[in-house]
Design a protein around this motif. Structure first.
Motif, PDB file in Angstrom:
ATOM      1  N   LEU A 113      -9.028  -1.060  -0.150  1.00  0.00           N
ATOM      2  CA  LEU A 113      -7.775  -0.302  -0.221  1.00  0.00           C
ATOM      3  C   LEU A 113      -6.788  -0.971  -1.172  1.00  0.00           C
ATOM      4  O   LEU A 113      -6.080  -0.290  -1.934  1.00  0.00           O
ATOM      5  N   PHE A 114      -6.723  -2.306  -1.160  1.00  0.00           N
ATOM      6  CA  PHE A 114      -5.803  -3.000  -2.061  1.00  0.00           C
ATOM      7  C   PHE A 114      -6.251  -2.892  -3.516  1.00  0.00           C
ATOM      8  O   PHE A 114      -5.422  -2.734  -4.415  1.00  0.00           O
ATOM      9  N   ALA A 174      -5.207   0.521  -4.507  1.00  0.00           N
ATOM     10  CA  ALA A 174      -3.752   0.602  -4.699  1.00  0.00           C
ATOM     11  C   ALA A 174      -3.342  -0.013  -6.031  1.00  0.00           C
ATOM     12  O   ALA A 174      -2.462   0.514  -6.727  1.00  0.00           O
ATOM     13  N   LEU A 231      -6.937   6.891  -1.816  1.00  0.00           N
ATOM     14  CA  LEU A 231      -6.377   5.785  -1.041  1.00  0.00           C
ATOM     15  C   LEU A 231      -5.881   6.272   0.310  1.00  0.00           C
ATOM     16  O   LEU A 231      -6.189   5.684   1.359  1.00  0.00           O
ATOM     17  N   ALA A 248      -7.749   5.272   3.931  1.00  0.00           N
ATOM     18  CA  ALA A 248      -6.933   4.571   4.932  1.00  0.00           C
ATOM     19  C   ALA A 248      -6.798   5.404   6.202  1.00  0.00           C
ATOM     20  O   ALA A 248      -6.792   4.870   7.312  1.00  0.00           O
ATOM     21  N   LEU A 270       0.831  -1.209   0.000  1.00  0.00           N
ATOM     22  CA  LEU A 270       0.000   0.000   0.000  1.00  0.00           C
ATOM     23  C   LEU A 270       0.865   1.258   0.000  1.00  0.00           C
ATOM     24  O   LEU A 270       0.599   2.209  -0.750  1.00  0.00           O
TER      25      LEU A 270
END
Length: 468
Positions: free
Chosen positions: A372-373, A376, A391, A395, A331
């Protein structure tokens, strides 16, 4: 709409606070006689995440997490160390704050100490006696009469008859019933004690939170949290004490009946396990937060906790933390390679919507982190600064990815490796070797760095590095 799993009703429910202008959350904190272990870290990080999300969702929140600074373990440890109870608890309160700060845990709004609320505890015990919910025994202790509270067992799902035959019931000749639990302990020689209508003594553990939450929040409040091990008997006893003393419940309905509880939503995080057993001091299989932080970056530990659902068991091992480190590195690498725009304009895209939906589904950080992944990966493909900003923003809601990416990627433990300065010197030596066309020396230096888990990236004539 936020939905929360309520331990009391054993189902997910829409979150409708008692007073939307004054949301109140109380979490059982630490007993401060030793350093906090990872089980404590999970409580701190989980309810920090929940507090952050409630505030992100627009709720005006007051978050209370208490400190138990008097009990049997504290008295025994102070005597063992030859120091005063105040010195012992002061040291470990400071250590707890240091550990929490390292993990990115924001301080609760209020941290009441048990020793500062003795008068409130005595007053509540007096009311319980007046309502025939408690009694003073011949030995100077005061006990709660469990069978006088018909709803006892509703939180844990235990019946009074099952409890009566259970192994957890103490045998005490001064109790009217083996189920009864202590509210006030008569003083023993050499122990700290306070004046009370029943003589010198100190409070039992369970009365603490009932008295302190009432003092701060009144008869009812929205959320009470803690570890799963507190569900019984501690939280069960809190309900009996608070409702017994005040005669008030939160008015929550379930199955067509009003639930006898002063708290509307009960939340419990799962255990951390080591080799299939709960991590605890009593089992001797615990790892202190500060020992773990000697080996792992604090954000890696926070990420390790948040990538599991808060109600699920969490298995501890170096392998799991190594995996969390690698995942968090991916990340941060996305943010290093694509600088986020400073003022993101697109925070209502599909990624953000799915992140919000996950968090609104009982704080499902598993799915939120999965988003989030995905984000990313898209940032890596498109080099889109707006998506990179999204992102970082998403996060940040749960306390991740707010550092300079290079600082994170080049940080970490160097106890058994190379310092940043030594790495930079070797990279300069490699650069000179390449300029001299000394490829053997260049390869040797690269291999030396690789053996120290340092990864080099050569791009456009520049060499950057990170720790594996």
């Amino acid at each position: 709409m936020l939905n929360i799993y309520n331990t009391l009703t054993r189902q997910k429910e829409p979150f409708t606070p008692i007073n939307p202008e004054n949301v109140r959350m109380y979490v059982c904190g630490m007993t401060v006689y030793d350093y906090c272990h990872l089980g404590h870290a999970r409580v701190m990080v989980v309810f920090d995440m929940i507090a952050r999300w409630l505030r992100q969702s627009g709720y005006p929140l007051t978050y209370v997490r208490n400190i138990t600074d008097i009990d049997d373990k504290i008295i025994a440890r102070a005597a063992e160390n030859g120091e005063s109870i105040g010195d012992l608890t002061g040291r470990f309160i400071q250590a707890m704050h240091e550990d929490a700060d390292a993990l990115g845990v924001l301080r609760p709004d209020i941290e009441p100490k048990a020793t500062e609320n003795i008068a409130q505890m005595i007053a509540m015990i007096e009311r319980l006696i007046a309502k025939d919910k408690a009694y003073a025994a011949d030995n100077g202790d005061v006990y709660y009469a469990v069978r006088e509270f018909a709803a006892y067992g509703q939180l844990s799902g235990k019946s009074l008859d099952d409890l009566r035959a259970g192994e957890r019931v103490e045998v005490d000749g001064f109790k009217r019933d083996p189920l009864d639990f202590v509210l006030w302990k008569a003083a023993k020689a050499g122990e700290p004690a306070w004046e009370s209508p029943w003589g010198l003594g100190r409070p039992g553990w369970h009365i603490e939170c009932s008295a302190m939450s009432e003092n701060l929040f009144g008869d009812t409040f929205d959320i009470h949290g803690g570890g799963a091990d507190l569900q019984f008997p501690h939280h069960e006893n809190e309900i009996a004490q608070s409702v017994g003393a005040n005669g008030h419940s939160c008015g929550h309905q379930h199955g067509g009946k009003t639930i006898e509880s002063h708290v509307k939503y009960w939340l419990h995080n799962g255990f951390i396990r080591v080799d299939g057993e709960k991590m605890s001091k009593s089992l001797g299989n615990f790892f202190t937060i500060r020992d773990v932080l000697k080996q792992y970056d604090p954000e890696v530990v926070r990420f390790f906790i948040l990538r599991a659902h808060y109600r699920s068991p969490l298995n501890y091992s170096d392998a799991h933390l190594d995996d969390a480190k690698g995942a968090l590195t991916r990340l941060y690498t996305a943010l290093k390679n694509t600088m986020p725009s400073e003022n993101p304009s697109d925070l209502e895209n599909d990624y953000a919507r799915r992140f919000m939906a996950a968090m609104n589904d009982d704080f499902d950080t598993v799915q939120a982190v999965a988003v989030l992944f995905e984000l990313a990966n898209e940032v890596n493909k498109t080099q889109n600064a707006e998506l990179a900003a999204c992102l970082k923003h998403l996060a940040g809601i749960i306390g991740l990815l707010q550092r300079n990416p290079t600082e994170f990627l080049q940080g970490g433990s160097v106890s058994d490796g190379l310092s940043n300065e030594e790495i930079e010197a070797l990279i300069e030596a490699r650069k000179q070797a390449r300029a001299d066309k000394n490829w053997a020396e260049s390869d040797r230096i690269r291999d030396e760095l690789a053996a120290a888990n340092i990864i080099l990236e050569d791009k456009a004539g520049q060499t950057t590095w990170r720790r594996a």
